[in-house]
Design an enzyme around this catalytic site. Structure first.
Site, PDB file in Angstrom:
ATOM      1  N   HIS A 285     -12.216 -24.822 -28.817  1.00 21.00           N
ATOM      2  CA  HIS A 285     -12.147 -23.974 -27.460  1.00 21.00           C
ATOM      3  C   HIS A 285     -13.538 -23.530 -27.045  1.00 21.00           C
ATOM      4  CE1 HIS A 285     -10.641 -21.037 -24.435  1.00 21.00           C
ATOM      5  NE2 HIS A 285     -11.765 -20.483 -25.078  1.00 21.00           N
ATOM      6  N   GLU A 286     -14.340 -22.974 -27.926  1.00 22.43           N
ATOM      7  CA  GLU A 286     -15.588 -22.465 -27.523  1.00 22.43           C
ATOM      8  C   GLU A 286     -16.589 -23.637 -27.021  1.00 22.43           C
ATOM      9  OE1 GLU A 286     -16.446 -19.447 -27.224  1.00 22.43           O
ATOM     10  OE2 GLU A 286     -14.530 -18.740 -27.963  1.00 22.43           O
ATOM     11  N   HIS A 289     -16.089 -24.681 -23.436  1.00 19.27           N
ATOM     12  CA  HIS A 289     -16.629 -23.887 -22.611  1.00 19.27           C
ATOM     13  C   HIS A 289     -18.121 -24.346 -22.349  1.00 19.27           C
ATOM     14  CE1 HIS A 289     -14.302 -20.432 -21.826  1.00 19.27           C
ATOM     15  NE2 HIS A 289     -13.762 -20.082 -23.072  1.00 19.27           N
ATOM     16  N   GLU A 363     -10.868 -20.634 -18.940  1.00 21.89           N
ATOM     17  CA  GLU A 363     -10.230 -20.538 -20.294  1.00 21.89           C
ATOM     18  C   GLU A 363      -9.349 -21.557 -20.382  1.00 21.89           C
ATOM     19  OE1 GLU A 363     -10.937 -18.663 -22.789  1.00 21.89           O
ATOM     20  OE2 GLU A 363     -12.534 -17.919 -21.706  1.00 21.89           O
ATOM     21  N   ASP A 367      -9.450 -24.820 -23.334  1.00 22.51           N
ATOM     22  CA  ASP A 367      -8.215 -25.039 -23.800  1.00 22.51           C
ATOM     23  C   ASP A 367      -7.733 -26.481 -23.730  1.00 22.51           C
ATOM     24  OD1 ASP A 367      -7.754 -22.865 -24.952  1.00 22.51           O
ATOM     25  OD2 ASP A 367      -6.016 -22.009 -23.496  1.00 22.51           O
TER      26      ASP A 367
HETATM   27 ZN   LIG Z   1     -12.535 -18.679 -24.062  1.00 24.93          ZN
END
Ligand SMILES: [Zn+2]
Length: 433
Positions: A285-286, A289, A363, A367
């Site tokens: 997930h990071e 980003h 976000e 995801d």
């Molecule tokens: Zn996040």
């Protein structure tokens, strides 16, 4: 009304109306949030019934209510009293007059005014921070900060602010004097250089002043993470574990740095609590980003906003209505800068929902990236565990969440992860290509 004709009195009125309106709006949202959380305290939402016991759900509600209470009182005290006293009440002008008496008319006076105003504003915020740490966090079993560490952090933070702020402020004061009417534009360029330099040096020089970073130990977790990074086509300079447990038992992970200076940091509290597969999903997930360019995009938005604000400052600096409203007889840059820094957030506040909306969209994007490169089921179970262990509420008031939350409510997010149609993922991948 023509801006030229604007008087100090009308400026004071506009500012006061905005402050009071923002206070009323925030207090109303806080009351809505508290009512909503309280009324859902006795029932775990269906989606979470399997992972979150009723006890933990009640604890999350009580924790949310306690935190909300401190935040609301802090807002009322700081924005309702301290902000008014410093600006319309003449606090900044008084600090500036004192600085002049002690230090004369040079840059030292302007520096002292800026730091003096910061000191006063911070001094009033400290009791609320202490209340949050030693009462609320402690009551719910999260606090690990000792009073000694609390004080050391404050002192280190202040020293860092003075060390970094002094050269930046001196540069601005010099530009105001030497660069002509476009000083605010040169200040903007200096601000960009300063911000980028800070982003570069933060992981290596600043973060270690507050925490210890140790390389992630060899083993299954490290192997999985290196494989994931490779699979996503990334390069990171290092994988580190941070002793987040020194201050709190909340868990987290983050990605920091730029270019070749990238680092991945896991809180030790996260590693203790999640399985290797779950940590891999959180990291995916990071990386999402990062892959979607969220950090440079955020910086770009900030730079554009800073340009608009500095242009405004360039104009207000010469505008008698502005500095007279602050009870200043002439535009002394230190006092005008401090006043501007306090006044501006009140007018930016209405844009909060927009910022939150963009953050929540990012976000979901992260995801989406995560489930393409790691397991959706692992991310769902990691999120559920983190919500449970961090006592984050599963039942926020929808309007409060819309305005403030940088992350989508847990139920929406998990729903999105579980019901992600594969066609859509394919379409998004095409777009990125
Ligand atoms: Zn996040």
């Amino acid at each position: 009304m023509c801006w030229k004709e604007m008087s100090a009195a009308s400026f004071r009125w506009i500012f006061a109306v905005f402050v009071v309106a923002a206070l009323a709006w925030r207090t109303w949202l806080a009351l809505r949030q508290s009512r909503h959380v309280r009324s859902h305290r006795e029932q775990v939402p269906d989606d979470f019934a399997a992972v979150v016991p009723l006890d933990a759900h009640r604890r999350a509600a009580d924790y949310t209510l306690d935190k909300q209470k401190v935040t609301t009182l802090e807002t009322l005290a700081i924005d309702g009293v301290v902000l008014f006293a410093l600006t319309l009440g003449g606090g900044i002008a008084a600090i500036d007059a004192l600085a002049q008496r002690w230090l004369g008319d040079g840059y030292a006076r302007d520096l002292a005014t800026v730091f003096g105003v910061m000191l006063v504003a911070t001094a009033f915020a400290i009791p609320f921070d202490a209340w949050r740490t030693f009462v609320v966090e402690a009551r719910h079993g999260f606090n690990r900060t000792t009073p000694r560490l609390f004080v050391t952090d404050l002192l280190k933070g202040a020293a860092l602010t003075v060390a970094l702020g002094t050269p930046l402020l001196l540069g601005v004061f010099w530009l105001v004097q030497a660069a002509g009417p476009l000083w605010w534009l040169y200040t903007w360029v200096a601000w960009i250089v300063f911000t980028l330099a800070l982003v570069m040096v933060f992981p290596r020089w600043i973060a270690p002043l507050f925490n210890r970073f140790t390389p992630l130990a060899e083993g299954e977790l490290r192997r999985r993470i290196e494989a994931l990074i490779e699979r996503c086509g990334f390069h990171a300079e290092g994988l580190f574990v941070m002793d987040g447990s020194r201050r709190s038992s909340h868990g987290n992970a983050y990605f920091t740095g730029f270019g070749t200076n990238k680092r991945i940091v896991f809180f030790d509290t996260l590693i203790e609590r999640l399985t290797a597969a779950e940590i891999e999903a959180v990291l995916a997930h990071e990386l999402g980003h990062f892959a979607r360019g969220h950090i440079p995009r955020l910086l770009t938005v900030r730079f554009i906003l800073a340009l608009a604000l500095l242009a405004l400052l360039g104009w207000l600096y010469r505008e008698p209505a502005f500095y007279q409203a602050l009870h200043l007889s002439a535009p002394h840059i230190g006092a005008v800068l401090a006043g501007f820094a306090l006044v501006v957030p009140v007018f930016i506040f209405p844009f909060q929902p927009l910022a939150s909306l963009i953050a929540r969209k990012q976000e979901f994007e992260a995801d989406d990236f995560a489930v393409r490169h790691a397991s959706a089921a692992d991310l769902v179970s990691a999120l559920a565990k983190l919500y449970r262990d961090n006592a984050s509420t599963l039942t926020p008031d929808p309007l409060h969440s819309l305005v403030y939350d940088s992350h989508p409510p847990a139920a929406l997010r998990i729903d999105h992860l579980k019901n992600r149609p594969h066609e859509r993922a394919g379409a998004q991948e095409m777009q990125t290509l």
